[in-house]
Design an enzyme around this catalytic site. Structure first.
Site, PDB file in Angstrom:
ATOM      1  N   ASP A  47       7.446  39.379 -12.138  1.00  0.00           N
ATOM      2  CA  ASP A  47       7.641  38.843 -10.799  1.00  0.00           C
ATOM      3  C   ASP A  47       8.654  37.708 -10.730  1.00  0.00           C
ATOM      4  O   ASP A  47       9.525  37.680  -9.872  1.00  0.00           O
ATOM      5  CB  ASP A  47       6.269  38.305 -10.355  1.00  0.00           C
ATOM      6  CG  ASP A  47       5.951  38.762  -8.974  1.00  0.00           C
ATOM      7  OD1 ASP A  47       6.284  39.919  -8.667  1.00  0.00           O
ATOM      8  OD2 ASP A  47       5.395  37.942  -8.212  1.00  0.00           O
ATOM      9  N   THR A  88      11.086  36.956 -12.783  1.00  0.00           N
ATOM     10  CA  THR A  88      12.453  37.413 -13.044  1.00  0.00           C
ATOM     11  C   THR A  88      13.029  38.064 -11.797  1.00  0.00           C
ATOM     12  O   THR A  88      14.168  37.777 -11.399  1.00  0.00           O
ATOM     13  CB  THR A  88      12.455  38.414 -14.221  1.00  0.00           C
ATOM     14  OG1 THR A  88      11.757  37.819 -15.298  1.00  0.00           O
ATOM     15  CG2 THR A  88      13.861  38.774 -14.637  1.00  0.00           C
ATOM     16  N   HIS A 111       3.750  19.544 -10.210  1.00  0.00           N
ATOM     17  CA  HIS A 111       4.553  19.209  -9.029  1.00  0.00           C
ATOM     18  C   HIS A 111       4.192  17.850  -8.399  1.00  0.00           C
ATOM     19  O   HIS A 111       5.057  17.015  -8.153  1.00  0.00           O
ATOM     20  CB  HIS A 111       4.397  20.288  -7.953  1.00  0.00           C
ATOM     21  CG  HIS A 111       4.625  21.678  -8.461  1.00  0.00           C
ATOM     22  ND1 HIS A 111       5.554  21.979  -9.432  1.00  0.00           N
ATOM     23  CD2 HIS A 111       4.052  22.854  -8.134  1.00  0.00           C
ATOM     24  CE1 HIS A 111       5.536  23.282  -9.663  1.00  0.00           C
ATOM     25  NE2 HIS A 111       4.633  23.837  -8.900  1.00  0.00           N
TER      26      HIS A 111
END
Ligand code: BG6
Length: 524
Positions: free
Chosen positions: A43, A45, A274
């Protein structure tokens, strides 16, 4: 139309729709390279890496000499992989123009070597193919390995690369680098084990631990905003700031990722990487220079200064939530338990909120409230710095409304920009106050779309610039801060899930966390 003029010092002037921007630019200089993507038909890539490479290629930002070897278990030839690449461009590329000849030249760079990345015998074949393509493309033996596989395969790949000598450049003159996707470990012990395994095979300067948030334009702009302007830094501290809110709210649920998310949850998925990166950029001291090691040193100091939570404090400083059925954008939305692949009584959190303190001179006593969740009202990622209230309420006897404090919002998405909320007098004879905003909006000011985060990060890696990647010690420290929370939340579940409706602003427990301190979350 926009016009850009440059001079030899890298200064550019952009005349754009009446706005003139005087800029100083430094462009990364990527070097020729062979890129090996493990997880070639996965996914990541297809959705991110191939479109990012194509856009860089179109913009002539890639070096002249480069090629890709896709690695995966599916048996196919180069042509088969090129078809996957083409399909990925059709489905996911946002490139505005499409020239068939250019696209063809791009596809020709893609090769494929089928095999099992966990099997030692695959690697001599990989080495041979690299040598052959290095000669054909004259790339000088520079190799970049991209781990876009499930994390359970990382160790095996790293060990095999080391055992075959692929961790070093074959010619001794080129470089070898490795990009490792998140999640980097699932807790402190596994992250440290992975750090050790990586460290046995690669030098730290060869390792690029990716966090795609750091590739976002507006996230990079936090450092420019703070350290290329003089007016904010003097007030960026405990004397003027009341508190800081960092939000990464999402409208989407877990989509088809139950297999991963059921083992992760919001803390591992969004906070360890994050949100803590945003926290560090907002709170760090100015680095000695804008170089990777110096910037990393300062980020590490922030994470090291986080006030550690005892097990009892976890209940007061951290809350979790999970969405139940509700509605998003006027459409009914199922609860987490009904998502495909999720256990019907899952205790995994899809929302978390934390209050953290940074024990240093700049931030002592100032709370940073962090929250992130799936299936909330809006997609919003922002850092909001709320300043202290005015010391004396001069207007209060004649004004009914309360004077709200100034807030500076660094908005990462969807509206990329910076906004400062101020109080102003409403025009007219009556004495009324209004809240107004001084806004800087990226699109309005620069008139160019922001590149995708992966474009920037791939380019930096090809240029050997590690500023936007996570260092070994940072990753371990961020896990270490989270461990008391993860441990506490593993105990018999104390909360009643689900505790917020899909499409809402999150659980009431999160409101209580901040309202106990006499503050409120910003509306999403
Ligand atoms: C990923 C998380 O790292 O970041 C996802 O695994 C999340 O769960 C995504 O949706 C958010 O990224 P962005 O760029 O869409 O804000």
């Amino acid at each position: 139309m926009d016009q850009r003029q440059g001079d030899e010092a890298g200064r550019t002037t952009l005349v754009s729709g009446g706005v003139t921007l005087h800029g100083v630019c430094k462009e990364p200089s990527p070097e020729p390279c062979g890129l090996v993507i493990f997880g070639a038909s996965g996914d990541l890539t297809r959705r991110k890496l191939i479109p990012a490479l194509f856009h860089l290629f179109q913009e002539k930002l890639l070096p002249d000499r480069w090629y890709v070897i896709g690695s995966g278990r599916t048996e196919m030839e180069d042509e088969g992989f090129q078809k996957i690449v083409a399909a990925s461009l059709d489905a996911f590329s946002t490139a505005s123009r499409s020239d068939p000849a250019e696209r063809d030249r791009f596809l020709q760079r893609f090769h494929y070597l089928p095999g099992d990345s966990q099997d030692d015998r695959y690697y001599p074949r990989l080495r041979e193919r690299l040598a052959q393509l290095d000669r054909a493309h004259a790339t000088g033996g520079n190799h970049l390995f991209y781990l876009a596989t499930p994390p359970t395969l990382y160790s095996g790949i790293i060990r095999c690369l080391g055992a075959t000598g692929l961790n070093r450049s074959p010619e001794g003159s080129g470089w070898t680098r490795i990009i490792i996707e998140k999640p980097f470990g699932t807790d402190l012990a596994s992250a440290q084990a992975l750090n050790r395994e990586v460290g046995q095979v690669f030098q730290e300067e060869q390792v690029y631990r990716i966090d795609h948030f750091l590739g976002k334009e507006t996230v990079q702009n936090i450092l420019f905003f703070r350290f290329a302007n003089t007016i904010f830094e003097p007030i960026w501290n405990r004397r003027y700031v009341d508190h800081v809110q960092i939000t990464a709210a999402e409208k989407i649920g877990i989509e088809r990722r139950a297999g991963y998310y059921e083992r992760a949850g919001a803390l591992r998925d969004m906070f360890q990487n994050h949100l803590f990166q945003l926290l560090c950029l907002a709170a760090m001291e100015p680095p000695a220079s804008f170089e990777a090691e110096q910037v990393q040193d300062e980020k590490v100091k922030v994470i090291r200064s986080l006030h550690p939570l005892s097990s009892e404090e976890v209940d007061r400083f951290a809350v979790r939530g999970q969405y139940g059925p509700g509605g998003v954008d006027g459409e009914p939305a199922v609860g987490y338990w009904s998502e495909p692949g999720v256990a019907p009584d899952s205790r995994v959190e899809t929302f978390a909120a934390l209050k953290v303190y940074i024990d240093n001179w700049r931030w002592q006593g100032i709370p940073f409230y962090l929250r992130s969740g799936k299936r909330l009202t809006e997609k919003v990622t922002e850092i909001a710095v709320a300043f202290k209230r005015v010391p004396h309420l001069l207007f209060n006897p004649i004004l009914s409304e309360e004077i709200r404090s100034n807030t500076l919002v660094l908005s990462v998405q969807p509206s990329e920009g910076i906004s400062l909320a101020l109080q102003a007098k409403h025009p007219g004879p009556k004495l009324c106050m209004d809240r107004v905003a001084m806004d800087f909006n990226y699109r309005g000011a620069f008139r160019v779309p922001s590149p995708d985060a992966y474009e920037r990060l791939l380019l930096d890696c090809l240029a050997g610039d590690r500023i936007l990647f996570s260092r070994r010690d940072w990753v371990a420290l961020s896990w270490s801060f989270l461990m008391p929370i993860l441990d506490r939340w593993r105990e018999p579940p104390a909360v009643s899930f689900p505790n917020y409706a899909a499409g809402s602003e999150g659980p009431k427990e999160a409101d209580a966390l901040i309202e106990r301190d006499g503050r409120r979350w910003r509306a999403l």
